[in-house]
Design a protein around this motif. Structure first.
Motif, PDB file in Angstrom:
ATOM      1  N   VAL A   1      34.764  54.796  18.249  1.00  0.00           N
ATOM      2  CA  VAL A   1      33.817  53.820  17.691  1.00  0.00           C
ATOM      3  C   VAL A   1      32.645  53.644  18.660  1.00  0.00           C
ATOM      4  O   VAL A   1      32.854  53.523  19.867  1.00  0.00           O
TER       5      VAL A   1
ATOM      6  N   VAL B   1      29.637  51.018  19.450  1.00  0.00           N
ATOM      7  CA  VAL B   1      29.200  49.655  19.131  1.00  0.00           C
ATOM      8  C   VAL B   1      27.751  49.529  19.605  1.00  0.00           C
ATOM      9  O   VAL B   1      27.467  49.711  20.794  1.00  0.00           O
TER      10      VAL B   1
ATOM     11  N   THR C   1      28.717  47.487   9.597  1.00  0.00           N
ATOM     12  CA  THR C   1      29.705  48.507   9.982  1.00  0.00           C
ATOM     13  C   THR C   1      29.589  49.696   9.048  1.00  0.00           C
ATOM     14  O   THR C   1      29.140  49.573   7.907  1.00  0.00           O
ATOM     15  N   SER C   2      29.989  50.837   9.569  1.00  0.00           N
ATOM     16  CA  SER C   2      30.140  52.034   8.754  1.00  0.00           C
ATOM     17  C   SER C   2      31.152  52.891   9.497  1.00  0.00           C
ATOM     18  O   SER C   2      31.688  52.460  10.532  1.00  0.00           O
ATOM     19  N   ASP C   3      31.396  54.104   9.024  1.00  0.00           N
ATOM     20  CA  ASP C   3      32.414  54.929   9.662  1.00  0.00           C
ATOM     21  C   ASP C   3      32.051  55.198  11.127  1.00  0.00           C
ATOM     22  O   ASP C   3      31.034  55.837  11.408  1.00  0.00           O
TER      23      ASP C   3
ATOM     24  N   MET D   1      29.590  49.951  14.732  1.00  0.00           N
ATOM     25  CA  MET D   1      29.482  48.499  14.511  1.00  0.00           C
ATOM     26  C   MET D   1      28.186  48.013  15.161  1.00  0.00           C
ATOM     27  O   MET D   1      27.768  48.559  16.180  1.00  0.00           O
TER      28      MET D   1
ATOM     29  N   ALA E   1      33.782  41.397  17.176  1.00  0.00           N
ATOM     30  CA  ALA E   1      33.908  42.863  17.093  1.00  0.00           C
ATOM     31  C   ALA E   1      35.080  43.321  17.961  1.00  0.00           C
ATOM     32  O   ALA E   1      35.866  44.189  17.553  1.00  0.00           O
TER      33      ALA E   1
ATOM     34  N   ALA F   1      36.639  53.197   8.409  1.00  0.00           N
ATOM     35  CA  ALA F   1      35.537  52.303   8.038  1.00  0.00           C
ATOM     36  C   ALA F   1      36.078  50.977   7.496  1.00  0.00           C
ATOM     37  O   ALA F   1      35.529  49.908   7.776  1.00  0.00           O
TER      38      ALA F   1
ATOM     39  N   LEU G   1      37.069  48.773  10.387  1.00  0.00           N
ATOM     40  CA  LEU G   1      35.914  48.207  11.106  1.00  0.00           C
ATOM     41  C   LEU G   1      35.200  47.136  10.278  1.00  0.00           C
ATOM     42  O   LEU G   1      34.618  46.193  10.817  1.00  0.00           O
ATOM     43  N   ALA G   2      35.280  47.297   8.932  1.00  0.00           N
ATOM     44  CA  ALA G   2      34.593  46.337   8.052  1.00  0.00           C
ATOM     45  C   ALA G   2      35.170  44.928   8.202  1.00  0.00           C
ATOM     46  O   ALA G   2      34.533  43.937   7.803  1.00  0.00           O
TER      47      ALA G   2
ATOM     48  N   TYR H   1      35.274  43.291  10.725  1.00  0.00           N
ATOM     49  CA  TYR H   1      34.319  42.566  11.597  1.00  0.00           C
ATOM     50  C   TYR H   1      33.319  41.780  10.741  1.00  0.00           C
ATOM     51  O   TYR H   1      33.020  40.614  11.020  1.00  0.00           O
ATOM     52  N   GLU H   2      32.840  42.405   9.677  1.00  0.00           N
ATOM     53  CA  GLU H   2      31.862  41.695   8.817  1.00  0.00           C
ATOM     54  C   GLU H   2      32.525  40.487   8.155  1.00  0.00           C
ATOM     55  O   GLU H   2      31.916  39.428   8.008  1.00  0.00           O
TER      56      GLU H   2
END
Ligand code: FAD
Ligand code: SF4
Ligand code: SF4
Length: 554
Positions: free
Chosen positions: A189, A191, A324-326, A329, A356, A371, A374-375, A377-378
């Motif tokens: 990842v 960031v 976020t995306s693949d 972040m 995060a 993904a 990680l999403a 986090y949103e």
């Protein structure tokens, strides 16, 4: 060029408060997890930190490129590091006294109350560069690999999945080769904590269309000087915010004076880049500001010692991109999380980094960096005070950007009285480059007001201020700034009188007969020019790491 590849789990791009808080929180969570496993109170596998987590910072040292007001809300710092005082957090003062003034050209009216969102009582007065340097030392002790003087210049992809970054090539030789090629830093990842208008952030937002259905990001430019005073009429920890002079048609924003110690004050202006004025120049306005009797009475016996400038994103709630995306972040200013109503982004930078980190910790435990993972986090952000605060101030900057007192003042009043409920919906904003008018439209038959004579004490030239910022770049590199089309500049010089020669707070752009000369080594990395050139004719690439300002007190 042959490049060495190094494998990491997590790479933070940018060593500001967002990334460093995130790295510290992540390592704290991992250490606790590893201790619990070692102590038998938890099942599972331990997680390695050493050589697995890195922070990449382009400044010559951690803190070199960090500038802020800076008033820090202490609550979130206590959440990150409850023992921050014992750990030697560099707090200059705590706010004990504050006031707001409306300035006319020669006078002032004290605002009889402090709105709750501007109440700074108990907040810390800090130097961001010192604070960042302190956070970096803590992260280093926690085995985070700290790569200073290293710029991340490219995001590496596999289709649309982010798989790492490339760092800067160093020292261009006469043969055209670089003495030290950059590295490929592969990561599960990446960031992005690049701060305001980050170059990699900009590229990924465009490539992955992360701004879809969002309002354009809009920005302010903050310029700040520090004065050493022989006699100081202010109390340590005293803060003054001002409205009015020198702001006027085509120039909106506010001023601040923060008393950092018995002998030091920080003086600054924050101006919206949405200005229509083709001669918009916040550095010049800061010099005017210091001539006002109220400000002059504070610094009249003082000596300037430090200078810096930086943009900050002020679009707020409606301009937050997909975060976020693949494999990626976005945190802090890279995520557009500044709360402009409160004039603050440090607390949101720290908190977003922590949120995060919590998602990254779970991803490391589960060895799942998808993904979808990680999403989360949103989702965490949406349920945090960051979103509810930003929602309350959602039309604050868009209202100001429409022009105060009319119609922006009216909209601003509604926004403040109703906690954001009115005006309804989303006040439209335009990208900052598009708002500049040509000389004839803005000035008609008038001419811009000249600046009084430079004395380099109260009225300071840009070049002297660049000296105070410690800025330098190794000359053995290509300019990191280039102009796309000189013909466009010629038209702009004739119709707009080359706005870049004014808005750049470091005199990087100079008019030489009918062309623009770029003095790239003066660049403060404030990131105004690729936002404000009316023709989007400026490309700002990342220079070699280690160049740029060398802030110590900003
Ligand atoms: C004049 C001014 C006054 C302000 N006053 C206040 C205040 O009083 N209170 C408050 O809370 N907030 C204030 N803010 C806002 C606050 O400073 C920011 O919101 C905060 O610093 C954001 O933290 P960050 O970590 O996201 O970004 P930053 O602090 O900008 O840090 C980003 C770091 O990333 C590095 N970087 C960027 N790109 C790369 C790359 N590609 N490779 C390697 N390194 C990279 C930069 O060099 C920098 O060190 C102010 C801002 C300004 C400009
Ligand atoms: S760089 Fe942009 S602002 Fe400067 S002269 Fe060229 S077009 Fe105008
Ligand atoms: S060249 Fe651009 S980034 Fe550098 S100081 Fe000037 S406006 Fe800021």
């Amino acid at each position: 060029m042959e490049r060495e590849a190094i494998e990491f789990d997590i790479i933070f791009v940018g060593g500001g408060p967002a990334s460093l808080s995130s790295a510290i929180h992540l390592t704290n969570l991992i250490q606790k997890h590893n201790e619990d496993i070692a102590g038998g109170t938890q099942q599972g596998e331990t997680i390695d930190i050493e050589d697995k987590i890195a922070v990449v910072e382009k400044g010559a040292y951690f803190g070199a490129h960090n500038i802020s007001g800076a008033l820090l809300m202490p609550g979130v710092l206590s959440e990150l590091l409850p023992d921050h005082k014992e750990l030697g957090c560099p707090i200059d003062a705590e706010v004990t006294r504050e006031s707001i003034y409306y300035l006319t050209r020669q006078g002032q009216i004290k605002v009889p109350f402090i709105p709750s969102f501007l109440n700074n009582h108990g907040n810390y007065v800090i130097s961001l560069s010192k604070f960042v340097s302190w956070l970096a030392q803590i992260a280093e002790k926690k085995q985070v690999m700290m790569l200073e003087a290293t710029a991340a210049v490219e995001i590496l992809y596999e289709d649309t999945k982010v798989i790492g970054i490339r760092t800067d090539d160093k020292r261009l030789q006469e043969t055209g080769e670089y003495e030290t090629p950059g590295y490929l830093l592969n990561a599960k990842v990446v960031v992005l904590g690049e701060g305001s208008n980050g170059t990699l952030r900009r590229s990924i937002v465009e490539k992955l269309n992360l701004n879809q259905d969002k309002t354009p990001s809009i920005y302010e430019l903050g310029v700040k000087e520090i004065y050493e005073l022989k006699s100081n009429p202010l109390k340590k920890g005293e803060c003054i915010h001002t409205l009015g002079y020198p702001f006027r048609r085509g120039l909106s924003g506010g001023g601040f004076i923060y008393c950092m110690s018995e002998t030091k004050v920080a003086i600054g202006l924050i101006a919206h880049l949405s200005s229509e004025d083709p001669q918009f120049d916040p550095h010049k306005e800061l010099q005017r500001y210091k001539q006002h009797p109220l400000i002059n009475s504070i610094i009249k016996d003082g000596t300037p010692s430090h200078y810096g400038a930086r943009t900050l994103p002020c679009g707020g709630y409606f301009s937050i991109p997909k975060l976020t995306s693949d494999g990626i972040m976005l945190i802090g200013d890279s995520a557009n999380l500044v709360d402009s109503q409160k004039l603050k982004g440090l607390h949101t930078a720290i908190k977003s980094g922590m949120l995060a980190a919590e998602v990254l910790f779970e991803a490391l435990k589960a060895n799942d960096f998808s993904a979808d993972r990680l999403a989360q986090y949103e989702e965490k952000l949406k349920h945090s005070w960051i979103y509810s605060d930003l929602r309350k101030g959602r039309n604050f900057t868009p209202a100001v950007a429409k022009g105060v007192p009319f119609p922006g003042g009216l909209l601003l009043g509604l926004q403040m009285l109703t906690g954001g409920a009115l005006p309804l919906g989303n006040l439209e904003t335009k990208p900052d480059y598009s708002t500049t008018e040509d000389m004839k439209t803005f000035y008609g038959t008038k001419v811009p007001e000249p600046l009084p004579k430079i004395d380099d004490r109260i009225i300071i030239s840009k070049l002297t201020d660049v000296y105070f910022s410690g800025t330098e770049h190794d000359e053995k590199q290509q300019s990191h700034i280039y102009l796309k089309d000189e013909a466009v500049c010629r038209k702009c010089i004739s119709d707009y009188q080359s706005p870049c020669t004014e808005f750049c707070p470091a005199n990087v752009y100079e008019l030489e007969s009918d062309r623009i000369r770029v003095n790239f080594s003066n660049c403060l990395h404030c990131k105004t020019c690729d936002l404000k050139c009316p023709f989007e004719n400026i490309v700002w690439n990342l220079p070699e790491g280690g160049g740029g300002p060398r802030y110590t007190l900003q």
